[in-house]
Each structure stands twice: as structure tokens, then as C-alpha cells.
Design a protein around this motif. Structure first.
Motif, PDB file in Angstrom:
ATOM      1  N   GLU A  74       0.789  -1.225   0.000  1.00 23.84           N
ATOM      2  CA  GLU A  74       0.000   0.000   0.000  1.00 23.84           C
ATOM      3  C   GLU A  74       0.824   1.279   0.000  1.00 23.84           C
ATOM      4  O   GLU A  74       0.273   2.362  -0.191  1.00 23.84           O
ATOM      5  CB  GLU A  74      -0.946   0.020   1.215  1.00 23.84           C
ATOM      6  N   GLY A  75       2.120   1.214   0.241  1.00 29.09           N
ATOM      7  CA  GLY A  75       2.931   2.419   0.320  1.00 29.09           C
ATOM      8  C   GLY A  75       4.108   2.383  -0.626  1.00 29.09           C
ATOM      9  O   GLY A  75       4.460   1.347  -1.188  1.00 29.09           O
ATOM     10  N   ALA A  76       4.728   3.549  -0.820  1.00 32.83           N
ATOM     11  CA  ALA A  76       5.908   3.629  -1.672  1.00 32.83           C
ATOM     12  C   ALA A  76       7.065   2.863  -1.042  1.00 32.83           C
ATOM     13  O   ALA A  76       7.204   2.816   0.180  1.00 32.83           O
ATOM     14  CB  ALA A  76       6.292   5.095  -1.878  1.00 32.83           C
ATOM     15  N   ALA A  77       7.884   2.262  -1.895  1.00 35.94           N
ATOM     16  CA  ALA A  77       9.036   1.512  -1.398  1.00 35.94           C
ATOM     17  C   ALA A  77      10.028   2.452  -0.730  1.00 35.94           C
ATOM     18  O   ALA A  77      10.222   3.597  -1.159  1.00 35.94           O
ATOM     19  CB  ALA A  77       9.699   0.755  -2.539  1.00 35.94           C
ATOM     20  N   ARG A  78      10.652   1.961   0.322  1.00 34.30           N
ATOM     21  CA  ARG A  78      11.712   2.708   1.006  1.00 34.30           C
ATOM     22  C   ARG A  78      13.033   2.014   0.712  1.00 34.30           C
ATOM     23  O   ARG A  78      13.192   0.825   0.975  1.00 34.30           O
ATOM     24  CB  ARG A  78      11.457   2.742   2.509  1.00 34.30           C
TER      25      ARG A  78
END
Length: 273
Positions: A74-78
Motif C-alpha cells: 500500500e505504500g511507496a518503497a523505502r
């Protein structure tokens, strides 16, 4: 290569985070849930709980391992600096979650060089939790697979015609049509098919002997990273198209003595056409 001891330490962190995230998601489910948005199609949904649970998991990972990377649904890759990536599916089986079907999971793994489509290195630790039943499945590289302290082992000695097979389907109508055509070739040749709605739980079920084989197309790394390690550590052979590594194109998993016959059936049925 990370040592078995280091993998065990990563597993301890993953276990703690997965348990806490499961409690978080289950409490949110009890408070009520609705669709927040759709992704690839109107049937490919995301809820606010998906996003909130992943944010909670990310905060716990960064607290424990601030230099690692994170790949989440659900979120941008770190991007991290250690070469290790946490591969997170906050709620695998979102439709089941939405409808109150007790077959959804929190899936957390730690891998070397992971991207959304595939994992390039080894998966070092993985945990899959069913928050509704409280079952926790876990494995570390070289350390075996367990559930509630009990060692897991895949079923062996099962002939193709007696294999209980798990699978899943995509969200786009044309993809489902193609998958249905493959199923027409598979179903007459095996014991039966199960479609439970969470790839992570399917892989954990294979590890625990609840199914004998599984295949699915279109799985991202977060769908299978933890479950794939659990299945492998329970003795499964896991692969992809034409004997390659599992990725978004295809995942196949069975006991080693069933794999070749099952893979041949899938090819004959057009799974990698």
C-alpha cells in the motif's frame, strides 16, 4: 550470506511486528470497515485499515531496523542501505477481510534485494498470521518452519490424481477468463480445487499439509515472500515459469515428489502460454 543466527534474530523481530499488526488490524475490523479505494479494477479494493496497518508496520520496522528497506503493497518503497528489505502485505485477502470471511492474514518477510515483482536474493525470515484464528506460521532460512512451536512438513507421497490444489484468481475479467481455461485442464486431473482468498495462507496451508499443491499467476512479492519461505522450510519445492524462480508471472509449490507431474499438468493446461 546472512547466518542462521542472524536470520533467527530477524524472525524474532518479524514475529513481534506481525503479532502487533494482527491485533491492530483485528481491532480495526471489529470497529467496522469499508472500501477506501480501488486499484487495478473495481473489484481490486483497498480499505483504510490496509493503509493504516501498513503504516503501523512500517513504523515498527523503522524503530527496530532504521537502515533496512521496505517493500509494501500500500505504500511507496523505502530504499535502505543494508541490502535487506522488509516485504509487507498488511492484509492479504482484503476481500475476505471486507466481507468478514475468516481467511485473511498479515504477512511480513525479510529478504535480500526484494522488489514488488520478485525477490532477487534469499528470503531470511517470514511470518504469516491469521488474526481471526490466532494461528501464526513462521520460518527462518535454515531454521525450519513452525506453527505454535510445532514443526511443519508438506505432504509427500501424494499422487497427482489425489492432490488437493489451492489457487487464486486475478481481478481483471480477461485475466480471470484465461485462468478459468487453465482450471478446466487442471480440475479433472486432481482431487479438487480450493480457492481460499489469501496466497500467504495458501502457502502456509501447504506447509502444514492442508493442501498438497498450489499455483497462481499475478502474485506480487508481498503476497508470497513470507509464505514461500515457510513452505520451503517445510520441505516444499517452489518455482515459477519453465522451472525458473517464482515471480509475478507464476508461482508453483508442491512437495518435491509431486512437483514435476504437477508442473507438467499446468503447462499442458496452458498456464504459461
Amino acid at each position: 550470506m546472512t547466518s542462521n543466527a542472524a536470520s533467527a534474530q530477524l524472525l524474532a523481530i518479524a514475529r513481534d511486528i506481525a503479532v502487533r499488526a494482527s491485533e491492530f488490524a483485528l481491532e480495526a475490523r471489529r470497529a467496522g470497515v469499508s472500501v477506501a479505494a480501488t486499484k487495478s479494477t473495481p473489484t481490486d479494493i483497498v480499505t483504510a485499515v490496509d493503509r493504516d496497518t501498513e503504516a503501523f508496520i512500517r513504523s515498527l520496522i523503522l524503530e527496530a531496523r532504521p537502515d533496512d528497506g521496505i517493500v509494501g503493497e500500500e505504500g511507496a518503497a523505502r530504499v535502505g542501505t543494508t541490502g535487506l528489505d522488509w516485504v509487507v502485505d498488511p492484509i492479504d485477502g482484503t476481500v475476505n477481510f471486507l466481507y468478514g470471511i475468516p481467511s485473511w492474514s498479515v504477512s511480513i518477510a525479510v529478504a535480500e534485494q526484494a522488489g514488488p515483482r520478485r525477490i532477487e536474493g534469499s528470503t531470511l525470515a517470514g511470518v504469516v498470521v491469521n488474526p481471526v484464528t490466532g494461528e501464526l506460521f513462521e520460518a527462518s532460512l535454515g531454521g525450519g518452519a513452525r506453527s505454535s512451536g510445532r514443526p511443519l512438513a508438506v505432504n509427500t507421497g501424494v499422487p497427482l490424481g489425489q492432490a488437493l490444489v489451492a489457487t487464486g484468481f486475478g481481478y481483471a475479467s480477461e485475466v480471470r477468463r484465461e485462468q478459468a481455461e487453465v482450471l478446466l485442464g487442471v480440475l479433472p486431473e486432481v482431487r479438487d480445487i480450493r480457492r481460499m482468498g489469501s496466497a500467504a495462507l495458501d502457502l502456509a496451508s501447504l506447509a502444514g499439509g492442508r493442501v498438497d499443491a498450489l499455483y497462481e499467476r499475478g502474485l506480487n512479492a508481498w503476497d508470497h515472500a513470507a509464505g514461500g519461505l515457510i513452505a520451503r522450510e517445510a520441505g516444499a519445492r517452489v518455482g515459477g515459469v519453465r522451472g525458473g524462480r517464482e515471480d509475478v508471472e507464476l508461482l508453483v509449490a508442491t512437495a518435491p515428489d509431486l512437483y514435476d507431474a504437477f508442473a507438467a499438468l499446468l503447462r499442458a493446461s496452458g498456464v504459461d502460454a
